[in-house]
Design a protein around this motif. Structure first.
Motif, short mmCIF file in Angstrom:
data_model
loop_
_atom_site.label_atom_id
_atom_site.label_comp_id
_atom_site.label_asym_id
_atom_site.label_seq_id
_atom_site.Cartn_x
_atom_site.Cartn_y
_atom_site.Cartn_z
N LEU A 62 98.79 48.02 51.23
CA LEU A 62 98.90 48.11 49.77
C LEU A 62 99.87 47.07 49.23
N ASN A 63 101.03 46.93 49.87
CA ASN A 63 102.01 45.96 49.38
C ASN A 63 101.48 44.54 49.45
N GLY A 64 100.81 44.21 50.56
CA GLY A 64 100.25 42.87 50.69
C GLY A 64 99.16 42.60 49.68
N THR A 65 98.32 43.61 49.43
CA THR A 65 97.22 43.43 48.47
C THR A 65 97.75 43.35 47.04
N LEU A 66 98.78 44.15 46.73
CA LEU A 66 99.38 44.08 45.39
C LEU A 66 100.02 42.72 45.14
N TRP A 67 100.58 42.14 46.19
CA TRP A 67 101.14 40.78 46.03
C TRP A 67 100.04 39.81 45.62
N GLU A 68 98.89 39.88 46.31
CA GLU A 68 97.78 38.99 45.96
C GLU A 68 97.26 39.30 44.57
N LEU A 69 97.22 40.58 44.20
CA LEU A 69 96.76 40.96 42.87
C LEU A 69 97.69 40.40 41.79
N TRP A 70 98.97 40.41 42.07
CA TRP A 70 99.95 39.85 41.14
C TRP A 70 99.71 38.36 40.91
N GLN A 71 99.46 37.62 42.02
CA GLN A 71 99.24 36.19 41.90
C GLN A 71 97.95 35.88 41.16
N ILE A 72 96.93 36.70 41.41
CA ILE A 72 95.65 36.50 40.72
C ILE A 72 95.82 36.74 39.23
N ALA A 73 96.60 37.80 38.86
CA ALA A 73 96.82 38.10 37.44
C ALA A 73 97.55 36.95 36.76
N ARG A 74 98.51 36.35 37.43
CA ARG A 74 99.22 35.21 36.85
C ARG A 74 98.31 33.99 36.75
N ASP A 75 97.50 33.76 37.80
CA ASP A 75 96.60 32.61 37.80
C ASP A 75 95.56 32.72 36.69
N LYS A 76 95.15 33.95 36.40
CA LYS A 76 94.16 34.18 35.35
C LYS A 76 94.66 33.70 34.00
N GLU A 77 95.97 33.76 33.79
CA GLU A 77 96.56 33.33 32.52
C GLU A 77 97.18 31.95 32.63
#
Length: 695
Positions: free
Chosen positions: A559-574
């Motif tokens: 979960l922690n590793g996937t949330l890290w990737e989700l965080w980066q994707i959310a930033r990249d989206k903007e």
């Protein structure tokens, strides 16, 4: 034969009922009983907070005991009918006691008690005898002179073949009892004058009723208003800066009464000064008074403990409130996959429609919050648990939780906060308190967002970590991304691909890792009812007990590793650059994960962050008309005089029986007092040695 009828006379011991009632009312035992009842009632009024909102008492005691205590008027003891009745009986009883005993005391003070005999003087405990060659008249005059020098009043009375010298000192001791009892009557009368009895009489005889509705004060009907001739009252009026008021509010158990004032109070400016710690040191209101009768105006400054007194009314600086501060806020969705922010304006004490389903009621604003940062232990909101209960419970209305803390070195002004209620279309509301600036708690910089469902409960606080820009935007992006299925799938794919070197030879394991990562995000994202760590706990309950610990470690790692990737994707989206994979951002992600889990209990579709404000202050004045105050002061003076007289003035009586004996004169001296003390014994010894001495 004749018949005679006779009527038996009533027994001599029978006394009329009126006389018995007088004896009871004027007895000391009855007065003491009333004083005891008043003391018990005062204890109840001290232990139980008076004149609070009825909902507070219902929550504290429950419906049954609330009704019992309400029937007994325990929520307003000092204005209860039975308390005022006891006070009235005490006034009557003590007055009758004074009327009954004062003539006797005054008569005793004036009397010389000359009807004594030689033998009765010899039976006194303190007596002495001596013989002198002086003549009877000369001895009497010499003794009288010496007693007068000692402060006694004397009188010489002719007896059969003898002279009686009677002397007295300290007869004013009796005034102590008279003054003390009169003080009780005067203080009680003053208390009754300042009680709400005059208002009750107006309600009973003039049809005055409390007002329970809302609207403009000027539109309230006359039956809810009290005139300027009202003899006594204690009322409050809140006046925002730049506004004026010529009325005040008298709270009643079932509403309010409007008290007309003989003048208008216009608040020009409210001033508050602070110490270096952020605690206030001065409250002051610059006002303009306008007399309704003659139009006279004059400026005045009202400070704490420095009231304005005009036309028999005293205007005190009671407290201060928000007078309608203008607010500018930024709103963030707390549900769904949208992460954009929007702007919102509000005004304290007003409402703002947000959507068809919700309305915001702006209930409070504080420009500063003084907190003891050394003792803060803020935790995240969890179901059934209040974050930092001590922090929330002790928040003072204006000053913050540490307003009364003595250890000033740990005090800190943590900045403004806004308080509001979010009410849905069914009328249900939850109350929120959000701080404008982030706070440093447990080594982390977080924004506190408080929530409570009941006004009597302390706030629970959601801790949203501050990002690199000291804002909540990164956390809001992550929250929205967690609710987006497409972004969750992309994050799981990136996590599996990043871990691919370990599974390069086994495509099935690689696919299984991607599915596990996606499953962890879906469970953590939850639904409208449940998500976060609670959902993970429910999922792990399906695993055999002996394997739960190991499964939890693996689950949280994925979960922690996937949330890290989700965080980066959310930033990249903007269009934002990815963050560095360092300890600082790992700590941020940990706090963000905790906040995401706790957000399921926040219970609001939006989070509002205060951005700007234009403060408008309002002074709360207490306006009093207290005709009984002077009466009470007079009673206190009488009480001081009475206590002083009873304790420091000792009544002493002295007799000297002088008669001829052979070639000389025989003298018999006796002394008495109401309270035998060592001082009296010493005085008797001095008199026994001084009076027989030759001139």
């Amino acid at each position: 034969m004749s018949t005679a009828s006779t009527t038996a006379a009533p027994p001599a011991s029978h006394r009329p009922t009126l006389h018995e009632a007088f004896e009871l009312l004027s007895s000391m035992r009855f007065a003491i009983s009333l004083l005891t009842m008043i003391a018990i009632a005062s204890i109840l009024g001290t232990v139980l907070q008076q004149n609070q909102a009825m909902s507070n008492y219902i929550n504290q005691f429950g419906p049954f005991w609330f009704e019992v205590f309400n029937k007994l008027s325990l929520y307003a003891v000092y204005s209860a009918w039975w308390f005022l009745l006891i006070m009235g009986f005490l006034v009557v009883s003590t007055s009758l006691c004074i009327m009954r005993n004062t003539p006797k005391m005054l008569k005793d003070m004036r009397s010389w008690r000359e009807h004594v005999r030689e033998q009765s003087l010899r039976n006194f405990h303190h007596h002495s005898e001596w013989t002198t060659p002086l003549a009877r008249a000369a001895l009497a005059q010499q003794t009288a002179t010496r007693l007068q020098h000692a402060g006694y009043q004397t009188r010489i009375i002719e007896k059969d073949q003898a002279l009686l010298l009677t002397a007295k000192r300290g007869a004013g001791n009796k005034f102590g009892y008279i003054f003390a009892h009169a003080a009780i009557v005067i203080i009680c009368v003053g208390g009754l004058l300042d009680s709400d009895m005059p208002i009750r009489l107006q309600e009973w005889t003039m049809g005055k009723t409390p007002f329970t509705g809302g609207g403009l004060i000027s539109e309230i009907p006359k039956q809810h208003r009290l005139s300027q001739a009202n003899p006594t009252f204690r009322a409050n009026t809140a006046i925002p800066e730049g506004q004026a008021s010529d009325t005040a509010i008298i709270p009643r158990a079932d509403g309010v009464l409007i008290q007309e004032l003989p003048f208008t109070i216009e608040l020009k400016k409210f001033t508050i000064d602070f110490y270096s710690t952020g605690m206030p040191k001065l409250f002051a209101s610059d006002v303009l008074i306008r007399d309704k009768e003659n139009g006279k105006t004059f400026p005045a400054t009202i400070e704490v403990n420095k009231p304005l007194v005009y036309k028999g009314l005293a205007v005190y600086q009671s407290s201060f409130e928000d007078g309608g501060t203008k607010l500018k806020l930024k709103g963030y969705p707390m549900k769904g996959a949208q992460s954009g922010q929007f702007e919102l304006n509000g005004e304290v004490n007003a409402t703002t429609p947000m959507t068809e389903d919700y309305t915001i009621e702006w209930s409070g604003f504080r420009p500063f919050n003084v907190e003891n940062m050394a003792s803060q232990d803020a935790r995240a909101v969890t179901k059934g648990e209040d974050l930092n209960q001590e922090f929330a419970r002790s928040l003072d209305k204006h000053l913050g939780s540490a307003a009364k803390t003595a250890n000033n070195k740990d005090l800190k002004n943590v900045g403004p906060s806004v308080q509001y209620k979010l009410r849905d279309k069914t009328g249900q509301a939850r109350e929120f308190q959000n701080y404008m600036q982030p706070l440093e708690l447990e080594g982390a910089t977080v924004f506190l967002a408080g929530v409570r469902a009941n006004p009597n409960d302390p706030f629970s606080y959601l801790r949203i970590p501050a990002d690199d820009e000291h804002s909540v935007r990164d956390w809001m992006r992550l929250r929205a991304a967690l609710q987006d299925p497409a972004l969750r799938a992309a994050a799981a794919e990136r996590y599996a691909r990043r871990a691919a070197p370990a599974f390069a030879a086994n495509a099935a394991l690689n696919l299984q890792l991607r599915d596990s990562a996606l499953k962890s995000l879906e469970i953590f994202a939850g639904d409208d009812k449940q998500g976060g760590f609670m959902a993970i706990t429910r999922f792990l309950e399906k695993v055999p007990e002996q394997e739960q610990s190991k499964a939890a470690d693996i689950f949280m790692k994925i979960l922690n590793g996937t949330l890290w990737e989700l965080w980066q994707i959310a930033r990249d989206k903007e269009g934002m650059a990815p963050v560095a994979a360092d300890e600082k951002h790992a700590r941020y992600l940990q706090l963000a994960t905790n906040a995401l889990s706790d957000a399921f209990f926040y219970g609001a579709p939006i989070y509002l962050q205060l951005d700007e404000f234009t403060e408008v202050k309002a002074s709360v004045f207490q306006v009093t008309k207290s005709p009984g105050k002077t009466v009470v002061y007079l009673g206190c003076l009488f009480l001081v005089l009475g206590v002083f007289s009873m304790f420091y003035i000792r009544e002493r009586r002295l007799w000297v029986w002088i008669k001829d004996e052979g070639q000389g004169t025989h003298a018999l001296m006796a002394m008495s007092t109401q309270r035998r003390t060592l001082d009296f014994d010493k005085e008797f010894t001095e008199m026994k040695e001084k009076l027989p001495q030759s001139a």
